[in-house]
Design a protein around this motif. Sequence first.
Motif, mmCIF file in Angstrom:
data_model
loop_
_atom_site.group_PDB
_atom_site.id
_atom_site.type_symbol
_atom_site.label_atom_id
_atom_site.label_comp_id
_atom_site.label_asym_id
_atom_site.label_seq_id
_atom_site.Cartn_x
_atom_site.Cartn_y
_atom_site.Cartn_z
ATOM 1 N N GLN A 160 -11.118 8.513 -7.992
ATOM 2 C CA GLN A 160 -10.121 7.194 -8.398
ATOM 3 C C GLN A 160 -9.376 8.130 -8.072
ATOM 4 O O GLN A 160 -8.855 8.726 -8.952
ATOM 5 C CB GLN A 160 -10.304 6.511 -9.276
ATOM 6 C CG GLN A 160 -9.316 5.632 -9.420
ATOM 7 C CD GLN A 160 -8.684 4.633 -10.735
ATOM 8 O OE1 GLN A 160 -9.984 4.427 -11.291
ATOM 9 N NE2 GLN A 160 -8.802 3.548 -10.559
ATOM 10 N N ALA B 148 -12.875 -8.528 -2.200
ATOM 11 C CA ALA B 148 -11.694 -7.268 -2.177
ATOM 12 C C ALA B 148 -12.250 -6.527 -3.503
ATOM 13 O O ALA B 148 -12.942 -5.440 -3.340
ATOM 14 C CB ALA B 148 -10.553 -7.993 -2.842
ATOM 15 N N GLY C 282 -8.450 -2.053 6.858
ATOM 16 C CA GLY C 282 -9.661 -1.357 6.217
ATOM 17 C C GLY C 282 -10.598 -1.085 6.922
ATOM 18 O O GLY C 282 -10.897 0.146 5.873
ATOM 19 N N GLY D 42 -15.856 1.865 -3.279
ATOM 20 C CA GLY D 42 -14.527 2.814 -2.889
ATOM 21 C C GLY D 42 -14.737 3.395 -4.396
ATOM 22 O O GLY D 42 -14.821 4.992 -4.504
ATOM 23 N N HIS E 75 -15.955 -6.580 -4.552
ATOM 24 C CA HIS E 75 -16.372 -5.535 -4.234
ATOM 25 C C HIS E 75 -16.288 -4.001 -3.113
ATOM 26 O O HIS E 75 -16.932 -3.630 -3.370
ATOM 27 C CB HIS E 75 -17.811 -6.724 -3.467
ATOM 28 C CG HIS E 75 -18.875 -7.177 -3.678
ATOM 29 N ND1 HIS E 75 -19.474 -6.924 -4.929
ATOM 30 C CD2 HIS E 75 -18.473 -8.835 -3.955
ATOM 31 C CE1 HIS E 75 -19.959 -7.451 -5.385
ATOM 32 N NE2 HIS E 75 -19.310 -8.560 -5.233
ATOM 33 N N LEU E 76 -15.346 -4.659 -2.834
ATOM 34 C CA LEU E 76 -15.282 -3.128 -1.583
ATOM 35 C C LEU E 76 -14.098 -2.141 -2.327
ATOM 36 O O LEU E 76 -14.490 -0.992 -2.388
ATOM 37 C CB LEU E 76 -13.899 -3.385 -0.372
ATOM 38 C CG LEU E 76 -14.811 -4.748 0.793
ATOM 39 C CD1 LEU E 76 -13.662 -4.533 1.539
ATOM 40 C CD2 LEU E 76 -15.677 -3.165 1.508
ATOM 41 N N VAL E 77 -13.698 -2.248 -4.008
ATOM 42 C CA VAL E 77 -12.968 -1.544 -4.649
ATOM 43 C C VAL E 77 -14.385 -1.087 -4.959
ATOM 44 O O VAL E 77 -14.380 0.473 -5.968
ATOM 45 C CB VAL E 77 -12.121 -2.393 -5.898
ATOM 46 C CG1 VAL E 77 -11.744 -1.105 -6.921
ATOM 47 C CG2 VAL E 77 -11.124 -2.955 -5.288
ATOM 48 N N ASP F 44 -5.178 -1.722 -5.886
ATOM 49 C CA ASP F 44 -6.515 -1.527 -6.347
ATOM 50 C C ASP F 44 -7.183 -2.068 -4.908
ATOM 51 O O ASP F 44 -7.837 -1.499 -3.852
ATOM 52 C CB ASP F 44 -7.966 -1.587 -7.021
ATOM 53 C CG ASP F 44 -7.390 -0.420 -8.415
ATOM 54 O OD1 ASP F 44 -7.317 0.547 -8.497
ATOM 55 O OD2 ASP F 44 -7.193 -0.762 -9.487
ATOM 56 N N GLY F 45 -6.704 -3.533 -4.532
ATOM 57 C CA GLY F 45 -7.343 -3.505 -2.845
ATOM 58 C C GLY F 45 -6.648 -4.762 -2.863
ATOM 59 O O GLY F 45 -5.433 -5.532 -3.544
ATOM 60 N N CYS G 156 -8.476 -1.608 0.869
ATOM 61 C CA CYS G 156 -9.784 -3.147 -0.290
ATOM 62 C C CYS G 156 -9.557 -4.004 -0.216
ATOM 63 O O CYS G 156 -8.277 -4.934 -0.249
ATOM 64 C CB CYS G 156 -10.094 -2.322 -1.150
ATOM 65 S SG CYS G 156 -10.932 -0.494 -1.930
ATOM 66 N N GLU H 227 1.231 -1.635 -0.098
ATOM 67 C CA GLU H 227 -0.275 -0.190 -0.146
ATOM 68 C C GLU H 227 0.631 1.439 0.138
ATOM 69 O O GLU H 227 1.077 2.458 -0.320
ATOM 70 C CB GLU H 227 -0.998 0.026 1.572
ATOM 71 C CG GLU H 227 -1.856 1.042 1.283
ATOM 72 C CD GLU H 227 -2.962 1.443 0.513
ATOM 73 O OE1 GLU H 227 -3.408 2.357 0.380
ATOM 74 O OE2 GLU H 227 -2.829 0.195 -0.374
#
Length: 183
Positions: free
Chosen positions: A158, A145, A107, A152, A147-149, A76-77, A112, A70
Amino acid sequence: MAATVTHYTLPRPEFSKPVKLLIVVAPYYKEIADDQVAGAIAEIEAVGGSYSLVEVPGALEVPTAIAIAENTSNFDGYVALGCVIRGETTHYDTVCNDSSRALQLMGLQGLCIGNGILTVENVEQAQVRADPGAMNKGGGAAAAALHLVALGRKWGAQTKGVGFKARSEAIILAESSIGPKNA
């Protein structure tokens, strides 16, 4: 006798821009990890995404690898994979709790992450959960992951591209606003 429970699975998210995930796996139990990775890759590819894969020694190192990525990359995740099987000591509890807690804290900071680190009583439970043709927990972690991206991207702009962050070529030093400047 327990009743058979069916679980609802969300439809796969759709992406208009490329999505890239990092799969971090602890292959301590290699065959189980390989099944988890296969499930995760299939899920990522099903949405047209791309991925990188990195291995770490154990489940406790998975969150650290994600934190390093990160800070230095533009994923992205993340998909966290591994397996912890209960043994004769309390080490099981430490590994399960600490790896899960670290992933959850990241998290809550906005990363993500799909957590697919299995915490099981025996090898048989792990094999069923890892098998892409059975419970497919690796695919489930990748789906989480993704779905979380998607969330977001839905709720915010972005701010990341795909690939690695460019290192700054220049170092800017702050000038003092007190006193005259040297000529």
